[in-house]
Scaffold this motif. Sequence first.
Motif, PDB file in Angstrom:
ATOM      1  N   GLY A  91       0.853  -1.332  -0.028  1.00  0.00           N
ATOM      2  CA  GLY A  91      -0.104  -0.103  -0.238  1.00  0.00           C
ATOM      3  C   GLY A  91       0.874   1.266  -0.065  1.00  0.00           C
ATOM      4  O   GLY A  91       0.717   2.438  -0.699  1.00  0.00           O
ATOM      5  N   LYS A  92       2.025   0.983   0.826  1.00  0.00           N
ATOM      6  CA  LYS A  92       2.770   2.350   0.773  1.00  0.00           C
ATOM      7  C   LYS A  92       3.368   2.598  -0.547  1.00  0.00           C
ATOM      8  O   LYS A  92       3.969   3.755  -0.948  1.00  0.00           O
ATOM      9  N   ALA A  93       3.676   1.545  -1.373  1.00  0.00           N
ATOM     10  CA  ALA A  93       4.221   1.652  -2.741  1.00  0.00           C
ATOM     11  C   ALA A  93       3.330   2.238  -3.751  1.00  0.00           C
ATOM     12  O   ALA A  93       3.696   3.036  -4.534  1.00  0.00           O
ATOM     13  N   ILE A  94       2.158   2.112  -3.469  1.00  0.00           N
ATOM     14  CA  ILE A  94       0.891   2.631  -4.289  1.00  0.00           C
ATOM     15  C   ILE A  94       0.839   4.227  -3.937  1.00  0.00           C
ATOM     16  O   ILE A  94       0.806   4.995  -4.838  1.00  0.00           O
ATOM     17  N   ALA A  95       0.943   4.331  -2.641  1.00  0.00           N
ATOM     18  CA  ALA A  95       1.074   6.058  -2.160  1.00  0.00           C
ATOM     19  C   ALA A  95       2.289   6.717  -2.556  1.00  0.00           C
ATOM     20  O   ALA A  95       2.077   7.817  -2.967  1.00  0.00           O
ATOM     21  N   ASP A  96       3.263   5.899  -2.683  1.00  0.00           N
ATOM     22  CA  ASP A  96       4.453   6.755  -3.238  1.00  0.00           C
ATOM     23  C   ASP A  96       4.859   6.895  -4.792  1.00  0.00           C
ATOM     24  O   ASP A  96       5.541   7.462  -5.258  1.00  0.00           O
ATOM     25  N   SER A  97       3.991   5.981  -5.357  1.00  0.00           N
ATOM     26  CA  SER A  97       4.165   5.912  -6.833  1.00  0.00           C
ATOM     27  C   SER A  97       3.905   7.320  -7.713  1.00  0.00           C
ATOM     28  O   SER A  97       2.564   7.703  -7.652  1.00  0.00           O
ATOM     29  N   PRO A  98       4.778   8.028  -8.275  1.00  0.00           N
ATOM     30  CA  PRO A  98       4.491   8.990  -9.106  1.00  0.00           C
ATOM     31  C   PRO A  98       3.457   9.174 -10.340  1.00  0.00           C
ATOM     32  O   PRO A  98       2.976   9.895 -10.750  1.00  0.00           O
ATOM     33  N   VAL A 104       0.493  11.870   3.661  1.00  0.00           N
ATOM     34  CA  VAL A 104       1.806  12.369   3.920  1.00  0.00           C
ATOM     35  C   VAL A 104       2.667  11.885   2.630  1.00  0.00           C
ATOM     36  O   VAL A 104       3.199  12.665   2.078  1.00  0.00           O
ATOM     37  N   ARG A 105       2.196  10.760   2.349  1.00  0.00           N
ATOM     38  CA  ARG A 105       3.237  10.229   1.240  1.00  0.00           C
ATOM     39  C   ARG A 105       2.783  10.738  -0.228  1.00  0.00           C
ATOM     40  O   ARG A 105       3.580  11.225  -0.896  1.00  0.00           O
ATOM     41  N   VAL A 106       1.518  10.832  -0.426  1.00  0.00           N
ATOM     42  CA  VAL A 106       0.992  11.457  -1.496  1.00  0.00           C
ATOM     43  C   VAL A 106       1.293  12.741  -1.506  1.00  0.00           C
ATOM     44  O   VAL A 106       1.823  13.302  -2.732  1.00  0.00           O
ATOM     45  N   ALA A 107       1.174  13.569  -0.553  1.00  0.00           N
ATOM     46  CA  ALA A 107       1.224  15.238  -0.665  1.00  0.00           C
ATOM     47  C   ALA A 107       2.702  15.397  -0.720  1.00  0.00           C
ATOM     48  O   ALA A 107       3.298  16.261  -1.375  1.00  0.00           O
ATOM     49  N   GLY A 108       3.668  14.471  -0.378  1.00  0.00           N
ATOM     50  CA  GLY A 108       5.144  14.735  -0.452  1.00  0.00           C
ATOM     51  C   GLY A 108       5.776  14.599  -1.969  1.00  0.00           C
ATOM     52  O   GLY A 108       6.631  15.240  -2.369  1.00  0.00           O
TER      53      GLY A 108
END
Length: 514
Positions: free
Chosen positions: A229-236, A255-259
């Motif tokens: 799930g974190k990898a999905i949130a981090d994916s540009p 936080v991850r997506v906003a980053g």
Amino acid sequence: MIHTRVQSLLLEFGISEEPKGLAIGSRWSAGQGADVSVHSPIDGAQLASFAMATPEQVGQATSAARTAFASWRVVPAPVRGELVRRIGDRLRHHKSDLAELVSWETGKITQESLGEVQEMIDVCDFAVGLSRQLYGKTIASERPLHRLTEQWHPLGPIGVISAFNFPVAVWAWNAMVALVCGDPVVWKPSEKAALCGIACHAIAAGVAAEMPEAPPGLLSLVIGDAETGKAIADSPELPLVSATGSVPMGRDVAVRVAGRLGRSLLELGGNNGMIVAPSADLELATRSILFAAVGTCGQRCTSLRRLYVHESIADSLADQLRKLYARLPIGDPKSDGTLVGPLIDENAMVAMQTALAAARQQGGTVFAGEQVTEGVPAGGFYVRPAIVEIAADAAIVQQETFAPILYLMRYRDFDEAIAMHNGVPQGLASAILTNDVREAELFCSPAGSDCGIVNVNIGTSGAEIGGAFGGEKETGGGRESGSDSWKAYMRRATNTVNYSPELPLAQGIRFDLD
């Protein structure tokens, strides 16, 4: 190994092999991560075991989705709607089988499982109509012989992270709207409901494979753990991530997506409240409270958890509720007449008992709430829904426990009731039971409920797909399904067309060399 009945259900959806952790369109691949064992909350039986996908495999799905976007975004929206129409028809064909799988994997009673699949079908119908209504605006230009308009364009591949309690409907809310908006979808369902995810993907991907306009990477499925799930949130490659689950999970996703300056659409904790006024129809109130508080064994985002009752009717209503709770049929959710099935797992049961112990320590009086072991399937975690009479300022009331616990509190003044109702961190669903039009209208006004869903003379559960679903504060602020929520899945372009021989600037600015 796979459970015999579940295997026969998966065959109905065209899945003849052992479950796999990754699917891109109709191409299935074995996961390269740890094994996940899916168990039924009904009796603890293992339904399936297979390897999950890894965070690295998420990249395969997002890359395929990005490739699919290049062609899907220029397919006419009504043609995209035709794909969704066909998916809806296929869901109609599989309604009873898919509902049975939902019951096996989540413990929902049959009627609620059938209702969840019907919700998917309804969302498909809504999205089909939407495919011809992705309207922009024409705006009056201040410059002569200029046209000022807004257009809405597809946004890009969408990541969807869903929870166990609505294992098929939440995906449909997002995916069907995203598809007509021109967006491919990468879905990570809860690993507790992995088989529902596999079944839904097989149905939708099978329909997409029959349409030449639908590219192979249009729909992807990733079965994985929190790291996935974190990898999905981090994916540009995913400009929007829609996530449903706990507040801590939502904070991390946000936080991850906003980053990376992406968008997040969050549906998080509820802790929903209801006010019962002196003028309320008490028969209507008890029926509303019962379904809202104990439906899905209290494991809905919109489950009723806080009940504020006017002191003049509190004793009577509490007595009626205790009598109804004592009669609730608890047991196998697939059996006729059962109204309360099991909690999802042992952790949920422990969380419920921990919350009840805290309520007692904080001065609450607990009715029922015990584990049920007789007359229910062995191996499941069954409980009798609890009513807790407690002071409104008790700390436990601020928390949401995903279990059938109803905190009953008393109020004297209506303004006091609204203040208590709004005095929690969450803001999803709310309700008032009253026959006083002034109270009803005040509750719906800016000075009333601070929630995203505000109901009068119905419970907190059972939202219709035509209205946007979501809430405020720690609920995350997202909106899914109806109304204009489709705009979250698109990007807006403001167009100015000059069809004059002159070049006037906005705001009357002059910029001439002469």
